[in-house]
Write a protein that holds these residues in place. Sequence first.
Motif, PDB file in Angstrom:
ATOM      1  N   THR A   1      -8.344  13.761  -5.144  1.00 51.80           N
ATOM      2  CA  THR A   1      -8.104  13.349  -3.762  1.00 51.80           C
ATOM      3  C   THR A   1      -9.357  13.450  -2.899  1.00 51.80           C
ATOM      4  O   THR A   1      -9.694  12.518  -2.166  1.00 51.80           O
ATOM      5  CB  THR A   1      -6.961  14.180  -3.147  1.00 51.80           C
ATOM      6  OG1 THR A   1      -5.828  14.101  -3.997  1.00 51.80           O
ATOM      7  CG2 THR A   1      -6.587  13.683  -1.773  1.00 51.80           C
TER       8      THR A   1
ATOM      9  N   ALA B   1     -11.292  10.340  -1.102  1.00 53.06           N
ATOM     10  CA  ALA B   1     -11.512  10.306   0.342  1.00 53.06           C
ATOM     11  C   ALA B   1     -12.985  10.091   0.658  1.00 53.06           C
ATOM     12  O   ALA B   1     -13.330   9.263   1.505  1.00 53.06           O
ATOM     13  CB  ALA B   1     -10.991  11.594   0.979  1.00 53.06           C
TER      14      ALA B   1
ATOM     15  N   ASN C   1     -10.650  10.832   5.467  1.00 50.70           N
ATOM     16  CA  ASN C   1     -10.408  12.230   5.154  1.00 50.70           C
ATOM     17  C   ASN C   1      -9.217  12.361   4.208  1.00 50.70           C
ATOM     18  O   ASN C   1      -8.463  11.407   4.002  1.00 50.70           O
ATOM     19  CB  ASN C   1     -10.251  13.078   6.425  1.00 50.70           C
ATOM     20  CG  ASN C   1      -9.093  12.638   7.276  1.00 50.70           C
ATOM     21  OD1 ASN C   1      -7.995  12.399   6.782  1.00 50.70           O
ATOM     22  ND2 ASN C   1      -9.330  12.510   8.576  1.00 50.70           N
ATOM     23  N   VAL C   2      -9.058  13.540   3.655  1.00 48.38           N
ATOM     24  CA  VAL C   2      -8.000  13.789   2.677  1.00 48.38           C
ATOM     25  C   VAL C   2      -6.621  13.554   3.292  1.00 48.38           C
ATOM     26  O   VAL C   2      -5.721  13.022   2.632  1.00 48.38           O
ATOM     27  CB  VAL C   2      -8.125  15.230   2.116  1.00 48.38           C
ATOM     28  CG1 VAL C   2      -6.931  15.599   1.253  1.00 48.38           C
ATOM     29  CG2 VAL C   2      -9.426  15.373   1.325  1.00 48.38           C
ATOM     30  N   GLN C   3      -6.442  13.898   4.560  1.00 48.21           N
ATOM     31  CA  GLN C   3      -5.145  13.698   5.219  1.00 48.21           C
ATOM     32  C   GLN C   3      -4.782  12.217   5.272  1.00 48.21           C
ATOM     33  O   GLN C   3      -3.609  11.859   5.155  1.00 48.21           O
ATOM     34  CB  GLN C   3      -5.142  14.297   6.638  1.00 48.21           C
ATOM     35  CG  GLN C   3      -5.161  15.806   6.674  1.00 48.21           C
ATOM     36  CD  GLN C   3      -6.541  16.399   6.431  1.00 48.21           C
ATOM     37  OE1 GLN C   3      -7.553  15.706   6.483  1.00 48.21           O
ATOM     38  NE2 GLN C   3      -6.599  17.692   6.155  1.00 48.21           N
ATOM     39  N   THR C   4      -5.769  11.352   5.436  1.00 49.62           N
ATOM     40  CA  THR C   4      -5.517   9.915   5.451  1.00 49.62           C
ATOM     41  C   THR C   4      -5.004   9.456   4.098  1.00 49.62           C
ATOM     42  O   THR C   4      -4.041   8.690   4.008  1.00 49.62           O
ATOM     43  CB  THR C   4      -6.793   9.141   5.841  1.00 49.62           C
ATOM     44  OG1 THR C   4      -7.195   9.561   7.148  1.00 49.62           O
ATOM     45  CG2 THR C   4      -6.570   7.643   5.834  1.00 49.62           C
TER      46      THR C   4
ATOM     47  N   ARG D   1      -3.455  11.237   1.856  1.00 46.79           N
ATOM     48  CA  ARG D   1      -2.089  11.750   1.674  1.00 46.79           C
ATOM     49  C   ARG D   1      -1.086  10.985   2.534  1.00 46.79           C
ATOM     50  O   ARG D   1       0.031  10.717   2.100  1.00 46.79           O
ATOM     51  CB  ARG D   1      -2.050  13.238   1.986  1.00 46.79           C
ATOM     52  CG  ARG D   1      -2.787  14.048   0.934  1.00 46.79           C
ATOM     53  CD  ARG D   1      -2.641  15.531   1.151  1.00 46.79           C
ATOM     54  NE  ARG D   1      -3.357  16.247   0.110  1.00 46.79           N
ATOM     55  CZ  ARG D   1      -4.094  17.321   0.321  1.00 46.79           C
ATOM     56  NH1 ARG D   1      -4.214  17.816   1.542  1.00 46.79           N
ATOM     57  NH2 ARG D   1      -4.700  17.910  -0.681  1.00 46.79           N
ATOM     58  N   PHE D   2      -1.483  10.624   3.760  1.00 45.16           N
ATOM     59  CA  PHE D   2      -0.605   9.848   4.630  1.00 45.16           C
ATOM     60  C   PHE D   2      -0.301   8.495   4.017  1.00 45.16           C
ATOM     61  O   PHE D   2       0.853   8.058   3.986  1.00 45.16           O
ATOM     62  CB  PHE D   2      -1.240   9.689   6.018  1.00 45.16           C
ATOM     63  CG  PHE D   2      -0.457   8.795   6.933  1.00 45.16           C
ATOM     64  CD1 PHE D   2       0.720   9.229   7.514  1.00 45.16           C
ATOM     65  CD2 PHE D   2      -0.894   7.500   7.200  1.00 45.16           C
ATOM     66  CE1 PHE D   2       1.457   8.395   8.355  1.00 45.16           C
ATOM     67  CE2 PHE D   2      -0.166   6.666   8.036  1.00 45.16           C
ATOM     68  CZ  PHE D   2       1.008   7.117   8.612  1.00 45.16           C
ATOM     69  N   TYR D   3      -1.330   7.799   3.536  1.00 38.64           N
ATOM     70  CA  TYR D   3      -1.115   6.496   2.913  1.00 38.64           C
ATOM     71  C   TYR D   3      -0.210   6.617   1.689  1.00 38.64           C
ATOM     72  O   TYR D   3       0.620   5.746   1.441  1.00 38.64           O
ATOM     73  CB  TYR D   3      -2.441   5.861   2.497  1.00 38.64           C
ATOM     74  CG  TYR D   3      -3.313   5.388   3.638  1.00 38.64           C
ATOM     75  CD1 TYR D   3      -2.823   5.219   4.933  1.00 38.64           C
ATOM     76  CD2 TYR D   3      -4.653   5.104   3.417  1.00 38.64           C
ATOM     77  CE1 TYR D   3      -3.637   4.775   5.959  1.00 38.64           C
ATOM     78  CE2 TYR D   3      -5.480   4.652   4.444  1.00 38.64           C
ATOM     79  CZ  TYR D   3      -4.963   4.494   5.706  1.00 38.64           C
ATOM     80  OH  TYR D   3      -5.764   4.053   6.724  1.00 38.64           O
ATOM     81  N   GLU D   4      -0.366   7.693   0.959  1.00 34.87           N
ATOM     82  CA  GLU D   4       0.486   7.904  -0.218  1.00 34.87           C
ATOM     83  C   GLU D   4       1.939   8.141   0.202  1.00 34.87           C
ATOM     84  O   GLU D   4       2.858   7.551  -0.352  1.00 34.87           O
ATOM     85  CB  GLU D   4      -0.043   9.082  -1.034  1.00 34.87           C
ATOM     86  CG  GLU D   4       0.636   9.227  -2.368  1.00 34.87           C
ATOM     87  CD  GLU D   4       0.076  10.381  -3.180  1.00 34.87           C
ATOM     88  OE1 GLU D   4       0.888  11.112  -3.771  1.00 34.87           O
ATOM     89  OE2 GLU D   4      -1.154  10.549  -3.213  1.00 34.87           O
ATOM     90  N   ARG D   5       2.141   8.994   1.212  1.00 35.65           N
ATOM     91  CA  ARG D   5       3.509   9.263   1.699  1.00 35.65           C
ATOM     92  C   ARG D   5       4.155   7.992   2.234  1.00 35.65           C
ATOM     93  O   ARG D   5       5.341   7.755   2.035  1.00 35.65           O
ATOM     94  CB  ARG D   5       3.500  10.329   2.803  1.00 35.65           C
ATOM     95  CG  ARG D   5       3.424  11.744   2.335  1.00 35.65           C
ATOM     96  CD  ARG D   5       3.698  12.749   3.466  1.00 35.65           C
ATOM     97  NE  ARG D   5       2.980  12.497   4.691  1.00 35.65           N
ATOM     98  CZ  ARG D   5       1.767  12.954   4.982  1.00 35.65           C
ATOM     99  NH1 ARG D   5       1.119  13.700   4.117  1.00 35.65           N
ATOM    100  NH2 ARG D   5       1.195  12.677   6.129  1.00 35.65           N
ATOM    101  N   ARG D   6       3.377   7.183   2.918  1.00 37.72           N
ATOM    102  CA  ARG D   6       3.899   5.947   3.512  1.00 37.72           C
ATOM    103  C   ARG D   6       4.175   4.879   2.462  1.00 37.72           C
ATOM    104  O   ARG D   6       4.903   3.935   2.706  1.00 37.72           O
ATOM    105  CB  ARG D   6       2.910   5.435   4.553  1.00 37.72           C
ATOM    106  CG  ARG D   6       3.430   4.236   5.286  1.00 37.72           C
ATOM    107  CD  ARG D   6       2.611   3.884   6.461  1.00 37.72           C
ATOM    108  NE  ARG D   6       3.039   2.575   6.928  1.00 37.72           N
ATOM    109  CZ  ARG D   6       3.416   2.320   8.148  1.00 37.72           C
ATOM    110  NH1 ARG D   6       3.418   3.270   9.044  1.00 37.72           N
ATOM    111  NH2 ARG D   6       3.788   1.107   8.476  1.00 37.72           N
TER     112      ARG D   6
END
Length: 139
Positions: free
Chosen positions: A3, A7, A13-16, A18-23
């Motif tokens: 990850t 990124a 960033n890593v949060q982006t 993870r967000f794209y993955e969750r979405r």
Amino acid sequence: MRTGELAAHAGVNVQTVRFYERRGILPKPARTPSGYRVYSAEAVRLIRFIKRAQELGFTLDEVEELLQLRNNRRSGCGAVKTAGQAKMAAVEAKIASLNAMKRALAVLLASCERNDRDRECPILEALEGPDDRTSRSAP
């Protein structure tokens, strides 16, 4: 790549990630036996595509539609062009709205230059609106 590497390569960033993955925009990656996510080079290209589309003003919902068109080669360029034309019209409407705001602010700022200390600030008066001013002057 993991990850953090994804990124870094994609410029987010890593949060982006993870967000794209969750979405659901970014497909769930394979995992190592120890549970680490492992992404392919395609994930970098995908995230860069998303970010470029966002820089052009496309929302994530619109980006998802573009990705569907990208993945369905039968849809052709016409559908993508239509989406681009719709975004262009929205940008032009936004520019017109911003220009109207700019003109209104210019008028208000010019009235401040003519303002004397005996009356209230014309900008504040304009923001209060006609209803507030009439109710203040009522006995």
